[in-house]
Design a protein around this motif. Structure first.
Motif, PDB file in Angstrom:
ATOM      1  N   GLY A 571       5.265   4.205  -8.456  1.00  0.00           N
ATOM      2  CA  GLY A 571       4.160   3.980  -7.971  1.00  0.00           C
ATOM      3  C   GLY A 571       3.200   4.741  -6.927  1.00  0.00           C
ATOM      4  O   GLY A 571       3.847   5.625  -6.299  1.00  0.00           O
ATOM      5  N   LEU A 572       2.163   4.670  -7.244  1.00  0.00           N
ATOM      6  CA  LEU A 572       1.005   5.749  -6.366  1.00  0.00           C
ATOM      7  C   LEU A 572       0.282   4.556  -5.652  1.00  0.00           C
ATOM      8  O   LEU A 572      -0.395   3.999  -6.256  1.00  0.00           O
ATOM      9  CB  LEU A 572       0.230   6.492  -7.083  1.00  0.00           C
ATOM     10  CG  LEU A 572      -0.749   7.428  -6.410  1.00  0.00           C
ATOM     11  CD1 LEU A 572      -0.369   8.392  -5.611  1.00  0.00           C
ATOM     12  CD2 LEU A 572      -1.704   8.307  -7.555  1.00  0.00           C
ATOM     13  N   PHE A 602      -2.684   0.651   6.067  1.00  0.00           N
ATOM     14  CA  PHE A 602      -1.803  -0.598   6.306  1.00  0.00           C
ATOM     15  C   PHE A 602      -1.672  -1.110   4.847  1.00  0.00           C
ATOM     16  O   PHE A 602      -0.731  -1.646   4.662  1.00  0.00           O
ATOM     17  CB  PHE A 602      -2.542  -1.482   7.051  1.00  0.00           C
ATOM     18  CG  PHE A 602      -2.818  -0.940   8.523  1.00  0.00           C
ATOM     19  CD1 PHE A 602      -2.414   0.370   9.089  1.00  0.00           C
ATOM     20  CD2 PHE A 602      -3.887  -1.543   9.222  1.00  0.00           C
ATOM     21  CE1 PHE A 602      -2.825   0.825  10.069  1.00  0.00           C
ATOM     22  CE2 PHE A 602      -4.430  -1.145  10.451  1.00  0.00           C
ATOM     23  CZ  PHE A 602      -3.763   0.121  10.935  1.00  0.00           C
ATOM     24  N   LEU A 603      -2.632  -1.627   3.997  1.00  0.00           N
ATOM     25  CA  LEU A 603      -2.520  -2.063   2.735  1.00  0.00           C
ATOM     26  C   LEU A 603      -1.794  -1.467   1.800  1.00  0.00           C
ATOM     27  O   LEU A 603      -0.849  -1.925   1.113  1.00  0.00           O
ATOM     28  CB  LEU A 603      -3.946  -2.447   2.014  1.00  0.00           C
ATOM     29  CG  LEU A 603      -5.028  -3.222   3.119  1.00  0.00           C
ATOM     30  CD1 LEU A 603      -6.302  -3.113   2.440  1.00  0.00           C
ATOM     31  CD2 LEU A 603      -4.487  -4.648   3.130  1.00  0.00           C
ATOM     32  N   ARG A 610       7.042  -2.993  -0.895  1.00  0.00           N
ATOM     33  CA  ARG A 610       7.119  -3.943  -1.831  1.00  0.00           C
ATOM     34  C   ARG A 610       7.921  -3.198  -3.110  1.00  0.00           C
ATOM     35  O   ARG A 610       8.883  -3.609  -3.637  1.00  0.00           O
ATOM     36  CB  ARG A 610       6.122  -4.672  -2.398  1.00  0.00           C
ATOM     37  CG  ARG A 610       5.703  -5.784  -1.114  1.00  0.00           C
ATOM     38  CD  ARG A 610       4.699  -6.927  -1.828  1.00  0.00           C
ATOM     39  NE  ARG A 610       4.275  -7.817  -0.557  1.00  0.00           N
ATOM     40  CZ  ARG A 610       3.538  -7.416   0.309  1.00  0.00           C
ATOM     41  NH1 ARG A 610       2.614  -6.560  -0.196  1.00  0.00           N
ATOM     42  NH2 ARG A 610       3.177  -8.251   1.335  1.00  0.00           N
ATOM     43  N   HIS A 611       7.055  -2.066  -3.497  1.00  0.00           N
ATOM     44  CA  HIS A 611       7.635  -1.333  -4.605  1.00  0.00           C
ATOM     45  C   HIS A 611       8.904  -0.861  -4.318  1.00  0.00           C
ATOM     46  O   HIS A 611      10.084  -0.875  -5.357  1.00  0.00           O
ATOM     47  CB  HIS A 611       6.643  -0.240  -5.064  1.00  0.00           C
ATOM     48  CG  HIS A 611       7.150   0.717  -6.130  1.00  0.00           C
ATOM     49  ND1 HIS A 611       6.767   0.235  -7.436  1.00  0.00           N
ATOM     50  CD2 HIS A 611       7.638   1.847  -6.223  1.00  0.00           C
ATOM     51  CE1 HIS A 611       7.418   1.010  -8.339  1.00  0.00           C
ATOM     52  NE2 HIS A 611       7.916   1.980  -7.695  1.00  0.00           N
ATOM     53  N   GLY A 622      11.199  -5.336   1.336  1.00  0.00           N
ATOM     54  CA  GLY A 622      10.082  -6.502   1.284  1.00  0.00           C
ATOM     55  C   GLY A 622       9.823  -7.160   2.476  1.00  0.00           C
ATOM     56  O   GLY A 622       8.618  -7.837   2.838  1.00  0.00           O
ATOM     57  N   VAL A 623      10.783  -7.577   3.342  1.00  0.00           N
ATOM     58  CA  VAL A 623      10.624  -8.159   4.616  1.00  0.00           C
ATOM     59  C   VAL A 623       9.834  -7.319   5.618  1.00  0.00           C
ATOM     60  O   VAL A 623       8.902  -8.004   6.161  1.00  0.00           O
ATOM     61  CB  VAL A 623      11.982  -8.161   5.281  1.00  0.00           C
ATOM     62  CG1 VAL A 623      11.776  -8.997   6.690  1.00  0.00           C
ATOM     63  CG2 VAL A 623      12.930  -9.289   4.500  1.00  0.00           C
ATOM     64  N   VAL A 624       9.907  -6.389   5.716  1.00  0.00           N
ATOM     65  CA  VAL A 624       9.271  -5.118   6.398  1.00  0.00           C
ATOM     66  C   VAL A 624       7.531  -5.245   5.967  1.00  0.00           C
ATOM     67  O   VAL A 624       6.602  -5.461   6.745  1.00  0.00           O
ATOM     68  CB  VAL A 624       9.602  -3.869   6.310  1.00  0.00           C
ATOM     69  CG1 VAL A 624       8.607  -2.680   7.217  1.00  0.00           C
ATOM     70  CG2 VAL A 624      10.942  -3.601   7.049  1.00  0.00           C
ATOM     71  N   ALA A 625       7.759  -5.210   4.497  1.00  0.00           N
ATOM     72  CA  ALA A 625       6.136  -5.235   4.113  1.00  0.00           C
ATOM     73  C   ALA A 625       5.448  -6.563   4.247  1.00  0.00           C
ATOM     74  O   ALA A 625       4.229  -6.673   4.639  1.00  0.00           O
ATOM     75  CB  ALA A 625       6.333  -5.257   2.472  1.00  0.00           C
TER      76      ALA A 625
END
Length: 737
Positions: A571-572, A602-603, A610-611, A622-625
């Motif tokens: 992912g980029l 941030f986004l 998530r990736h 994922g929790v941190v995201a």
């Protein structure tokens, strides 16, 4: 081990990194996530390109090459901030700055004659323009406004200047002789090696490019912009602007189209000052002062000439007698024709549309304009938007729909991959594209014509179609492929789109193929009804539309989520546009206030996390995201984004608030009790000291903040300027330790 690579780039995003990256590193460290940095700034790329010629203590690794290889692997997880796509003036300025800092770099050879000079020129040419994006973008583009951002824009709509009933603003574009009119295209029949050859009228053959790897099924194009037609067109528009009593504004992209558009820019400068170049053109050329570099470069070099004042007076006479020029900075006398990279079409045209169809004139007031876009390939899109606004008024951000984009850009697709295959023709003849001695494409050319070829890989096209179908199904939005029946390339692409769509499950989906003008009309009708539509476009339209619609919807394209699902599985994650970054740097240095908004960072970080969670099976990422997304939404709703004026909260203040909200969300979440316990005291410390931190960040403003360089500032000074809160630093450094 899976890790996140955070890129160090240029200008305001680079400065913001000095504040934000320590926060990211602190949160990542507490969550057991590895974050590393790579320098792909313009200065870093220059030093890397010459590293083997520099003293050992000045050598840098080629981070861009490393990341380009990483992007072709499943492990890739790269956060890419906006970087300078260097024009020649920017490149020269960066070289001069690095030389002043002691780097043993050669000057930029204008007209290389020796083997060394040709080598240096080749190295510098590899750095200029959009050198970064084609290397990293090993996947197609998925750009969209996150729902939280879209909701915020609807609830807090930005200003849109109304269009007046007598608006004279229009787009002027060529009706023939341009890239669109002259394009020829073919599907490559077999794997092989292509070369581009100029055959002179006397039969002399000159290889312009060789060693081009081609694959069966890819689309290969050739086109030309005719110099004679371009010159006539530009002269007509100067006269038209004078007769219509409107501003003359030129809109190109000399950064991404780093070979063709500076040449077109030079034609425009000559067309605006025909008498000056007729009388003094040879003097300017002998002094190395090229119109391709803009008026600013010419004016700064006139002191070298014995008749420099005479030439300047000639420019001023023609300026006074010609139509009024649109301005980049009227207070400083910087016109639309001063620097090729100052006016970038994908930012300048939406800004004009948002401003009621007006641009800034010499007196600092907005006026109607003839927006000159020489090549007609995409000019009709902007003219259609202008006509819609003239008929229906400005768009309403509180009610308008959204326009995500799925863009074909993988593997250097289309025009943005044409740099190494673009040439200014030296003599009349024919240019042939040959594959293993067979002629695939052929175009007659004349002296001064701009020739270019583009490649679009079949695998990239198939991936693009699949991504469009996937996004349409996930979002429930209709999707429109924007393909021009008048362009041979687009018709080759259309045949492939129809073939690959037939292999996809499209039941229940609304997918159409329309010309760019008809697609614009259909999309605008839906936008005004508050309906959402996915635009599925080629590489250049991807760039244009992901500024055009977000600037109207959100006020800026920096608030878009930009994900590139890499074809190899990685992912980029791109963080937004950097068009106003130079002004931000200027304000920081003069007043110690940085108004750059890091929302895009941030986004992108949340999607990167998530990736990582999916790829590495790291549920904690994922929790941190998720916590970061909730913190970002709170930041928007609480009005904690950077303000424009010195003395108000700026970029650093927004970072401190993000850290406060992020830590709170992590401490409160129930999915990972251990992580919540780790962040509970951190959240308390940040919350209790929030006002102290904000005051410390405000107190430093209003004074100069020297950073000892624009392209390659001193890292220690940047860190000192961007981290002025001792209280925040204590908390964040404790997390990083």
């Amino acid at each position: 081990m899976a890790k996140i690579i955070y890129t160090h780039t240029d200008e305001a995003p680079m400065l913001a990194t000095g504040s934000l990256l320590p926060i990211i590193e602190g949160f990542a460290a507490k969550a057991g996530i590895d974050v590393e940095t790579r320098d792909i700034s313009l200065a870093g790329r220059i030093i890397a390109a010459f590293s083997d010629l520099l003293p050992e203590d000045q050598r840098w690794p080629d981070a861009l090459e490393e990341l380009g290889q990483l992007a072709k692997t499943p492990e890739a997880n790269i956060i890419k901030l906006p970087n300078i796509s260097a024009s020649i003036p920017q490149l020269k300025a960066a070289i001069k700055e690095l030389q002043s800092q002691g780097y043993a770099l050669p000057g930029y050879p204008e007209d290389p004659t020796t083997a060394d000079e040709r080598d240096w020129r080749s190295r510098y040419d590899s750095v200029k323009g959009s050198a970064v994006n084609p290397v990293l973008r090993e996947g197609n583009s998925d750009r969209r406004a996150p729902q939280a951002v879209k909701n915020f824009a609807k609830n807090h709509p930005h200003s849109m200047k109304p269009w007046h009933e007598e608006s004279k603003t229009r787009v002027a574009t060529m009706s023939g002789g341009d890239f669109r009119a002259n394009e020829v295209s073919a599907v490559v029949p077999t794997h092989g090696e292509a070369q581009i050859v100029h055959v002179g009228e006397d039969g002399t053959q000159t290889v312009l490019k060789q060693g081009l790897a081609v694959t069966a099924g890819e689309v290969f194009d050739a086109s030309k912009l005719e110099a004679s037609e371009l010159g006539a067109f530009l002269a007509e528009q100067v006269d038209a602007a004078r007769e219509d009593n409107v501003l003359y504004s030129l809109h190109l992209k000399a950064t991404m189209m780093k070979v063709s558009d500076p040449i077109i820019f030079g034609h425009a400068v000559r067309a605006f000052f025909p008498e000056t170049f007729a009388q003094y053109g040879e003097d300017l050329a002998a002094a190395g002062l090229s119109p391709n570099d803009g008026l600013g470069s010419i004016f700064s070099g006139l002191a070298k000439l014995g008749n420099g004042e005479e030439i300047r007076a000639s420019f001023e006479r023609e300026m006074a007698g010609g139509p009024r020029l649109s301005m980049v900075n009227s207070d400083r006398g910087i016109t639309n024709l001063h620097v090729p990279s100052d006016v970038i079409i994908d930012a300048s045209m939406p800004a004009m549309i948002r401003n009621g169809g007006q641009v800034w004139g010499p007196d600092g007031e907005p006026e109607d304009t003839i927006a000159v876009i020489p090549d007609s390939s995409y000019a009709g899109v902007y003219q259609t938007v202008i006509e819609d606004c003239q008929a229906n008024g400005a768009f309403d951000p509180a009610t308008m729909g959204t326009v995500p984009n799925v863009g074909l850009m993988a593997q250097k697709a289309e025009e943005y991959g044409s740099h190494d295959k673009t040439f200014e023709i030296a003599s009349a003849g024919t240019v042939e594209v040959r594959i293993d001695d067979d002629v695939l494409l052929s175009l007659p050319v004349n002296t001064g014509d701009i020739y270019r070829s583009c490649q679009t890989k079949d695998a990239a096209i198939r991936d693009w179609v699949q991504l469009a179908v996937r996004r349409s199904r996930l979002s429930g939005m209709p999707a429109i492929f924007w393909l021009d029946p008048q362009r041979e390339h687009d018709q080759q692409i259309r045949r492939k789109v129809e073939e690959y769509l037939s292999a996809e499950d499209t039941d229940g989906l609304d997918i159409q193929i329309l010309s760019p003008v008809e697609a614009t009309k259909a999309t605008l009708e839906r936008v005004r009804r508050g309906e959402d539509t996915i635009s599925v476009t080629g590489n250049v339209l991807r760039d244009y539309l992901t500024d055009l619609f977000p600037i109207m919807e959100l006020g800026t394209s920096a608030k878009m989520l930009s994900v590139v699902p890499l074809m190899a599985g990685g992912g980029l994650f791109e963080t937004g546009a950097g068009g106003s970054a130079p002004k931000h740097v200027e304000q920081l240095v003069e007043e110690n206030h940085l108004r750059w908004d890091s929302l895009g960072e941030f986004l992108a970080l949340a999607e990167s996390l998530r990736h990582l969670s999916r790829f590495a099976g790291n549920s904690r990422a994922g929790v941190v995201a998720d916590a970061l997304d909730r913190a970002t939404e709170t930041l928007l709703n609480e009005g904690r984004s950077p303000q424009r004026r010195t003395g108000e909260p700026d970029n650093r203040s927004s970072h401190a608030w993000l850290a406060t909200y992020w830590a709170h969300e992590l401490a409160e979440q129930a999915d990972d009790a251990e992580l919540a316990a780790i962040f509970e005291p951190i959240a308390k410390d940040l919350a209790e000291n929030a006002q102290t931190i904000q005051q410390e960040l405000i107190d430093v403003q209003g004074q100069p903040a020297p950073i000892d360089g624009y392209y390659h500032p001193d890292p220690a000074r940047v860190a000192s300027v961007m981290r002025p809160s001792a209280t925040l630093n204590r908390i964040i450094d404790g997390m990083r330790g």
